[in-house]
Design a protein around this motif. Structure first.
Motif, PDB file in Angstrom:
ATOM      1  N   ILE A 255      31.619  54.887  68.272  1.00 53.21           N
ATOM      2  CA  ILE A 255      32.571  54.980  69.279  1.00 53.21           C
ATOM      3  C   ILE A 255      31.832  55.699  70.427  1.00 53.21           C
ATOM      4  CG2 ILE A 255      35.042  55.999  69.994  1.00 53.21           C
ATOM      5  CD1 ILE A 255      35.036  53.891  67.785  1.00 53.21           C
TER       6      ILE A 255
ATOM      7  N   SER B  64      32.801  57.628  74.048  1.00 53.67           N
ATOM      8  CA  SER B  64      33.890  58.341  74.814  1.00 53.67           C
ATOM      9  C   SER B  64      33.573  57.925  76.100  1.00 53.67           C
ATOM     10  CB  SER B  64      33.956  59.814  74.614  1.00 53.67           C
ATOM     11  OG  SER B  64      32.603  60.443  74.908  1.00 53.67           O
ATOM     12  N   ASP B  65      34.496  58.365  77.200  1.00 52.54           N
ATOM     13  CA  ASP B  65      34.244  58.160  78.470  1.00 52.54           C
ATOM     14  C   ASP B  65      33.132  58.941  79.188  1.00 52.54           C
ATOM     15  OD1 ASP B  65      36.222  56.153  78.510  1.00 52.54           O
ATOM     16  OD2 ASP B  65      37.741  57.533  79.323  1.00 52.54           O
TER      17      ASP B  65
ATOM     18  N   LYS C 276      28.610  59.752  71.797  1.00 55.18           N
ATOM     19  CA  LYS C 276      28.880  58.731  70.777  1.00 55.18           C
ATOM     20  C   LYS C 276      29.040  59.341  69.464  1.00 55.18           C
ATOM     21  CE  LYS C 276      25.351  55.756  72.961  1.00 55.18           C
ATOM     22  NZ  LYS C 276      23.944  55.394  72.901  1.00 55.18           N
ATOM     23  N   TYR C 277      30.071  58.565  68.854  1.00 51.20           N
ATOM     24  CA  TYR C 277      30.465  58.858  67.304  1.00 51.20           C
ATOM     25  C   TYR C 277      30.372  57.758  66.382  1.00 51.20           C
ATOM     26  CZ  TYR C 277      33.098  62.128  70.401  1.00 51.20           C
ATOM     27  OH  TYR C 277      33.554  63.322  71.282  1.00 51.20           O
TER      28      TYR C 277
ATOM     29  N   LYS D 104      42.580  50.221  77.709  1.00 51.94           N
ATOM     30  CA  LYS D 104      41.856  51.348  78.161  1.00 51.94           C
ATOM     31  C   LYS D 104      42.800  52.256  78.635  1.00 51.94           C
ATOM     32  CE  LYS D 104      37.982  53.098  81.185  1.00 51.94           C
ATOM     33  NZ  LYS D 104      37.487  53.821  79.956  1.00 51.94           N
TER      34      LYS D 104
ATOM     35  N   GLU E  33      40.015  52.091  70.636  1.00 54.51           N
ATOM     36  CA  GLU E  33      40.572  52.861  71.742  1.00 54.51           C
ATOM     37  C   GLU E  33      41.313  54.016  71.468  1.00 54.51           C
ATOM     38  OE1 GLU E  33      41.435  53.934  75.721  1.00 54.51           O
ATOM     39  OE2 GLU E  33      39.986  52.620  74.945  1.00 54.51           O
TER      40      GLU E  33
ATOM     41  N   LYS F 222      38.740  56.559  70.147  1.00 59.25           N
ATOM     42  CA  LYS F 222      38.132  57.223  71.105  1.00 59.25           C
ATOM     43  C   LYS F 222      39.103  58.261  71.574  1.00 59.25           C
ATOM     44  CE  LYS F 222      37.940  55.014  75.172  1.00 59.25           C
ATOM     45  NZ  LYS F 222      38.124  55.875  76.281  1.00 59.25           N
ATOM     46  N   THR F 223      40.386  58.070  71.900  1.00 54.83           N
ATOM     47  CA  THR F 223      41.538  58.979  72.343  1.00 54.83           C
ATOM     48  C   THR F 223      41.682  60.236  71.271  1.00 54.83           C
ATOM     49  OG1 THR F 223      42.705  57.028  73.260  1.00 54.83           O
ATOM     50  CG2 THR F 223      43.924  59.385  73.031  1.00 54.83           C
TER      51      THR F 223
ATOM     52  N   TYR G 226      39.265  61.216  69.355  1.00 53.97           N
ATOM     53  CA  TYR G 226      37.816  61.922  69.633  1.00 53.97           C
ATOM     54  C   TYR G 226      37.796  62.717  70.844  1.00 53.97           C
ATOM     55  CZ  TYR G 226      35.244  60.244  65.468  1.00 53.97           C
ATOM     56  OH  TYR G 226      34.683  59.919  64.395  1.00 53.97           O
ATOM     57  N   GLU G 227      38.219  62.182  71.853  1.00 51.45           N
ATOM     58  CA  GLU G 227      38.314  63.025  73.252  1.00 51.45           C
ATOM     59  C   GLU G 227      39.038  64.008  73.075  1.00 51.45           C
ATOM     60  OE1 GLU G 227      36.815  59.116  76.079  1.00 51.45           O
ATOM     61  OE2 GLU G 227      39.042  59.580  75.938  1.00 51.45           O
TER      62      GLU G 227
END
Length: 397
Positions: free
Chosen positions: A146, A148-149, A153-154, A270, A299, A302-303, A305-306
């Motif tokens: 994953i 992020s913006d 990286k994850y 996104k 997505e 990612k949300t 994680y962010e």
């Protein structure tokens, strides 16, 4: 589970030698006496190879049917070609995300796991086994990255319980798991609840999990008061430990992925999710019913994680499949009205069965078949099984 193969009647193993370690090549000769073994060199699939003729020749040489054969390979490109010919497929190695839409019957990463498959100790993917036999299977897993913006990286895990064939796909005719997933879109399905409950427990044996969440409904689904399937789940074993689903995610706008390619799917989703509540430092399992391209699930991950989540693990009942067969199914026919018999969900017993559209009005239950009997008869009708099956009365077919 084997989609086509009767493993107890195995007569032929086809080994893709160039993709396999020597120990996998030697194993059938040393431990599977009485089973023919054909070794092939890696085929250049870009050339115009007549795969029909190749497989037909293999079966003639071994004097067997397609349901009595399996292919073992470490090359998913080759296995994808074989899958449409009703032969069992076993992949040696670790499946990558790009190969998920063509899942083989089994994935193994050691000789021990190969032994478990061939001895039927490993029954198959957990969702498929649970739906068909009400027994425990194994989760398929693969890793994904994953990003992020901000470029961070994850590396995380994706877990799946089997294969899903969408509506109008020919394999839906005899695929119990796919049918249950379709029902789950509209009503509570106990077997789906059990799958998620057991799968989460299995993941918790490997990972410390703090909380659970799910892919949220779209605004139009809430407005139209459509069935909220994930909120219907009880997850009883996990609930006893205080672990329950929480609505950490909400969807900010309606979107459709129908007809979109992968790039369009990623662009469409996104920024559509928002985090509700505090997820900082938490290890989270994110659940969904079907993993298609993965754009929605990734997505959502990612949300999270962010928003500060420590680890996000994805769990879906099944992966949507693209495999098709050049051979058409012949359907079962009701002996009373001659209408085609379909797989259906019997609400009184909460079980799958085969019946015609009018089965409830026929004078007795002979116009209905259990899931196991119906699949046996369906495959026998299509010459995918031989005549022997000690649990069944041949007159029922």
């Amino acid at each position: 589970m084997w989609k086509w193969t009767q493993i107890n009647h195995l007569k032929l193993i086809i080994l893709d030698c160039e993709s396999l370690n020597q120990k996998y090549i030697d194993f059938p000769y040393q431990h599977l006496l009485g089973v023919d073994v054909l070794k092939i060199e890696s085929l250049d699939i870009d050339k115009n190879i007549d795969l029909d003729a190749l497989i037909a020749n293999f079966l003639i040489m071994a004097q067997c049917q397609s349901y009595e054969a399996i292919v073992i390979s470490g090359d998913m490109t080759w296995l994808k070609k074989v899958m449409s010919y009703r032969i069992g497929t076993l992949f040696v190695g670790h499946l990558q995300q790009k190969d998920l839409k063509y899942m083989p019957d089994f994935v193994v990463d050691s000789i021990d796991s190969l032994v478990d498959v061939l001895s039927e100790k490993d029954k198959g993917y957990s969702g498929e086994v649970l739906t068909f036999e009400n027994k425990k299977g194994s989760l398929l897993s693969c890793q994904t990255e994953i990003v992020s913006d901000d470029g961070k990286k994850y590396l995380t895990e994706l877990y799946f319980g089997g294969r899903y064939y969408p509506e109008k796909h020919q394999y839906l005719l005899d695929d119990a798991l796919s049918y249950m997933i379709l029902k789950f879109k509209h009503e509570y399905v106990d077997i789906i609840d059990i799958f998620f409950d057991e799968a989460i427990m299995d993941i918790r044996k490997k990972e410390k999990i703090d909380t659970l969440t799910y892919i949220p409904p779209k605004p139009q689904d809430i407005e139209k008061k459509r069935f909220q399937r994930f909120l219907s789940l009880k997850l009883e074993r996990n609930a006893q430990d205080g672990l329950m689903l929480k609505d950490f995610l909400s969807c900010q706008c309606d979107f459709s992925q129908k007809g979109n390619d992968l790039a369009e799917r990623r662009k469409t989703v996104k920024g559509v999710f928002r985090v509700n509540g505090d997820v900082k430092g938490k290890n989270i399992i994110l659940i969904d019913d079907v993993f298609s391209s993965g754009s929605t699930m990734i997505e959502a991950m990612k949300t999270l994680y962010e928003a500060g989540a420590n680890k996000v693990i994805a769990l879906a009942i099944a992966v949507s499949q693209m495999t098709e067969s050049p051979f058409a199914y012949q359907k079962l026919v009701c002996s009373y009205c001659q209408e085609p018999m379909e797989l259906m969900y019997y609400r009184k017993t909460h079980k799958l069965l085969f019946g015609c559209p009018h089965y409830y009005s026929h004078p007795d239950q002979k116009s209905m078949m259990s899931l196991r009997l119906g699949i046996f008869c369906l495959k026998k009708r299509n010459r995918l099984y031989d005549g022997s099956y000690d649990m069944m009365n041949r007159e029922d077919c």
